[in-house]
Design an enzyme around this catalytic site. Structure first.
Site, PDB file in Angstrom:
ATOM      1  N   GLU A   1      -2.128  21.375 -26.525  1.00 44.44           N
ATOM      2  CA  GLU A   1      -0.993  22.288 -26.407  1.00 44.44           C
ATOM      3  C   GLU A   1       0.174  21.631 -25.667  1.00 44.44           C
ATOM      4  O   GLU A   1       1.327  21.807 -26.040  1.00 44.44           O
ATOM      5  CB  GLU A   1      -1.426  23.586 -25.711  1.00 44.44           C
ATOM      6  CG  GLU A   1      -0.452  24.711 -25.883  1.00 44.44           C
ATOM      7  CD  GLU A   1      -0.138  25.054 -27.339  1.00 44.44           C
ATOM      8  OE1 GLU A   1       1.056  25.270 -27.643  1.00 44.44           O
ATOM      9  OE2 GLU A   1      -1.062  25.105 -28.165  1.00 44.44           O
TER      10      GLU A   1
ATOM     11  N   GLU B   1       7.424  19.135 -29.914  1.00 46.19           N
ATOM     12  CA  GLU B   1       8.416  20.113 -30.372  1.00 46.19           C
ATOM     13  C   GLU B   1       9.728  19.975 -29.601  1.00 46.19           C
ATOM     14  O   GLU B   1      10.807  20.021 -30.190  1.00 46.19           O
ATOM     15  CB  GLU B   1       7.874  21.535 -30.232  1.00 46.19           C
ATOM     16  CG  GLU B   1       6.854  21.889 -31.289  1.00 46.19           C
ATOM     17  CD  GLU B   1       6.359  23.316 -31.186  1.00 46.19           C
ATOM     18  OE1 GLU B   1       6.718  24.023 -30.213  1.00 46.19           O
ATOM     19  OE2 GLU B   1       5.616  23.734 -32.084  1.00 46.19           O
TER      20      GLU B   1
ATOM     21  N   LYS C   1       7.107  19.781 -36.679  1.00 46.59           N
ATOM     22  CA  LYS C   1       6.738  20.881 -35.793  1.00 46.59           C
ATOM     23  C   LYS C   1       5.607  21.723 -36.382  1.00 46.59           C
ATOM     24  O   LYS C   1       4.699  22.151 -35.663  1.00 46.59           O
ATOM     25  CB  LYS C   1       7.963  21.744 -35.491  1.00 46.59           C
ATOM     26  CG  LYS C   1       8.982  21.006 -34.620  1.00 46.59           C
ATOM     27  CD  LYS C   1      10.271  21.750 -34.484  1.00 46.59           C
ATOM     28  CE  LYS C   1      10.184  22.791 -33.414  1.00 46.59           C
ATOM     29  NZ  LYS C   1      11.479  23.402 -33.086  1.00 46.59           N
TER      30      LYS C   1
ATOM     31  N   ARG D   1       0.835  -1.207   0.000  1.00 44.12           N
ATOM     32  CA  ARG D   1       0.000   0.000   0.000  1.00 44.12           C
ATOM     33  C   ARG D   1       0.872   1.261   0.000  1.00 44.12           C
ATOM     34  O   ARG D   1       0.585   2.225  -0.698  1.00 44.12           O
ATOM     35  CB  ARG D   1      -0.916  -0.014   1.215  1.00 44.12           C
ATOM     36  CG  ARG D   1      -1.845   1.187   1.257  1.00 44.12           C
ATOM     37  CD  ARG D   1      -2.797   1.128   2.409  1.00 44.12           C
ATOM     38  NE  ARG D   1      -3.858   0.197   2.062  1.00 44.12           N
ATOM     39  CZ  ARG D   1      -4.662  -0.386   2.920  1.00 44.12           C
ATOM     40  NH1 ARG D   1      -4.509  -0.159   4.210  1.00 44.12           N
ATOM     41  NH2 ARG D   1      -5.600  -1.198   2.531  1.00 44.12           N
TER      42      ARG D   1
END
Length: 136
Positions: A75, A82, A100, A9
Protein backbone atom coordinates in the site's frame (compact mmCIF):
# COMPACT_ATOMS: atom_id res chain seq x y z
CA UNK A 1 31.11 30.51 11.78
CA UNK A 2 33.20 27.47 12.59
CA UNK A 3 32.23 24.18 11.03
CA UNK A 4 31.33 21.54 13.61
CA UNK A 5 33.36 18.37 13.50
CA UNK A 6 31.59 15.14 14.23
CA UNK A 7 33.17 11.79 14.91
CA UNK A 8 32.47 8.97 12.50
CA UNK A 9 30.23 7.31 15.10
CA UNK A 10 28.24 10.53 15.59
CA UNK A 11 27.74 10.86 11.82
CA UNK A 12 26.41 7.30 11.64
CA UNK A 13 24.01 8.02 14.52
CA UNK A 14 22.81 11.22 12.84
CA UNK A 15 22.24 9.44 9.50
CA UNK A 16 20.45 6.57 11.22
CA UNK A 17 18.26 8.99 13.20
CA UNK A 18 17.44 10.91 10.01
CA UNK A 19 16.41 7.70 8.25
CA UNK A 20 13.98 6.84 11.04
CA UNK A 21 12.65 10.41 11.21
CA UNK A 22 12.12 10.46 7.44
CA UNK A 23 10.44 7.04 7.52
CA UNK A 24 8.16 8.14 10.38
CA UNK A 25 7.25 11.26 8.39
CA UNK A 26 6.46 9.04 5.40
CA UNK A 27 4.22 6.79 7.50
CA UNK A 28 2.41 9.83 8.91
CA UNK A 29 1.95 11.34 5.43
CA UNK A 30 0.70 8.08 3.94
CA UNK A 31 -1.85 7.56 6.74
CA UNK A 32 -2.94 11.19 6.46
CA UNK A 33 -3.43 11.05 2.68
CA UNK A 34 -4.53 7.45 2.04
CA UNK A 35 -7.84 6.48 3.66
CA UNK A 36 -7.32 2.82 2.76
CA UNK A 37 -4.48 2.67 5.27
CA UNK A 38 -6.88 3.64 8.06
CA UNK A 39 -9.14 0.73 7.08
CA UNK A 40 -6.09 -1.57 7.08
CA UNK A 41 -5.03 -0.26 10.49
CA UNK A 42 -8.46 -1.06 11.95
CA UNK A 43 -8.34 -4.54 10.38
CA UNK A 44 -4.81 -5.07 11.77
CA UNK A 45 -5.93 -4.11 15.28
CA UNK A 46 -8.87 -6.52 15.02
CA UNK A 47 -6.58 -9.26 13.66
CA UNK A 48 -4.12 -8.82 16.54
CA UNK A 49 -6.90 -8.77 19.16
CA UNK A 50 -8.52 -11.86 17.63
CA UNK A 51 -5.15 -13.63 17.47
CA UNK A 52 -4.58 -12.94 21.16
CA UNK A 53 -8.11 -14.12 22.03
CA UNK A 54 -7.83 -17.41 20.13
CA UNK A 55 -4.20 -17.85 21.26
CA UNK A 56 -2.48 -18.24 17.89
CA UNK A 57 0.74 -20.24 17.87
CA UNK A 58 4.14 -18.79 17.01
CA UNK A 59 4.10 -19.91 13.37
CA UNK A 60 0.65 -18.42 12.81
CA UNK A 61 1.75 -15.13 14.40
CA UNK A 62 4.81 -15.11 12.12
CA UNK A 63 2.65 -15.54 9.03
CA UNK A 64 0.16 -12.89 10.21
CA UNK A 65 2.94 -10.37 10.93
CA UNK A 66 4.59 -11.08 7.57
CA UNK A 67 1.23 -10.70 5.82
CA UNK A 68 0.60 -7.38 7.58
CA UNK A 69 4.06 -6.16 6.59
CA UNK A 70 3.61 -7.13 2.95
CA UNK A 71 0.13 -5.61 2.87
CA UNK A 72 1.31 -2.29 4.31
CA UNK A 73 4.43 -2.33 2.13
CA UNK A 74 2.34 -2.79 -1.02
CA UNK A 75 0.00 0.00 0.00
CA UNK A 76 2.88 2.40 0.75
CA UNK A 77 4.47 1.51 -2.60
CA UNK A 78 1.16 1.97 -4.40
CA UNK A 79 0.66 5.36 -2.74
CA UNK A 80 4.15 6.56 -3.61
CA UNK A 81 3.88 5.42 -7.24
CA UNK A 82 0.50 7.16 -7.58
CA UNK A 83 1.99 10.36 -6.13
CA UNK A 84 4.99 10.09 -8.46
CA UNK A 85 2.74 9.62 -11.49
CA UNK A 86 0.67 12.64 -10.40
CA UNK A 87 3.89 14.64 -10.11
CA UNK A 88 4.95 13.76 -13.65
CA UNK A 89 1.57 13.95 -15.33
CA UNK A 90 -0.16 17.32 -14.90
CA UNK A 91 -3.16 16.51 -17.06
CA UNK A 92 -5.09 13.36 -17.93
CA UNK A 93 -2.84 10.79 -19.55
CA UNK A 94 -3.97 7.29 -20.51
CA UNK A 95 -0.54 5.82 -19.72
CA UNK A 96 -0.53 7.46 -16.28
CA UNK A 97 -4.01 6.00 -15.69
CA UNK A 98 -2.78 2.52 -16.68
CA UNK A 99 0.14 2.77 -14.26
CA UNK A 100 -2.13 3.84 -11.43
CA UNK A 101 -4.72 1.16 -12.26
CA UNK A 102 -2.06 -1.58 -12.32
CA UNK A 103 -0.68 -0.42 -8.98
CA UNK A 104 -4.19 -0.40 -7.53
CA UNK A 105 -4.73 -3.92 -8.89
CA UNK A 106 -1.54 -5.11 -7.16
CA UNK A 107 -2.78 -3.65 -3.88
CA UNK A 108 -6.24 -5.20 -4.22
CA UNK A 109 -4.80 -8.62 -5.11
CA UNK A 110 -2.51 -8.37 -2.09
CA UNK A 111 -5.47 -7.40 0.12
CA UNK A 112 -7.53 -10.35 -1.11
CA UNK A 113 -4.62 -12.71 -0.45
CA UNK A 114 -4.26 -11.27 3.06
CA UNK A 115 -7.94 -12.00 3.71
CA UNK A 116 -7.56 -15.56 2.39
CA UNK A 117 -4.47 -16.13 4.56
CA UNK A 118 -6.36 -14.73 7.55
CA UNK A 119 -9.27 -17.11 7.02
CA UNK A 120 -6.91 -20.07 6.70
CA UNK A 121 -5.15 -19.15 9.94
CA UNK A 122 -7.99 -17.79 12.07
CA UNK A 123 -10.96 -19.95 11.12
CA UNK A 124 -9.98 -23.34 12.66
CA UNK A 125 -8.93 -21.97 16.08
CA UNK A 126 -11.88 -19.55 16.05
CA UNK A 127 -14.31 -22.43 15.47
CA UNK A 128 -12.60 -24.37 18.29
CA UNK A 129 -12.81 -21.41 20.66
CA UNK A 130 -16.48 -20.78 19.90
CA UNK A 131 -17.23 -24.51 20.29
CA UNK A 132 -15.56 -24.45 23.72
CA UNK A 133 -17.66 -21.46 24.76
CA UNK A 134 -20.91 -23.04 23.58
CA UNK A 135 -20.04 -26.46 25.00
CA UNK A 136 -19.21 -25.10 28.49
Amino acid sequence: MAKKKFSKRAKVRIRLKNKFVNAARGVYTAFKEESTLIVYLIAIIIAIALGIWIKLDLLSWSIIILTIGVLLGFEFLNTSIENFVDLLSFEYNIKAKKIKDICAAASIINSILAVVISFLIYLPPLIDRISEMIGN
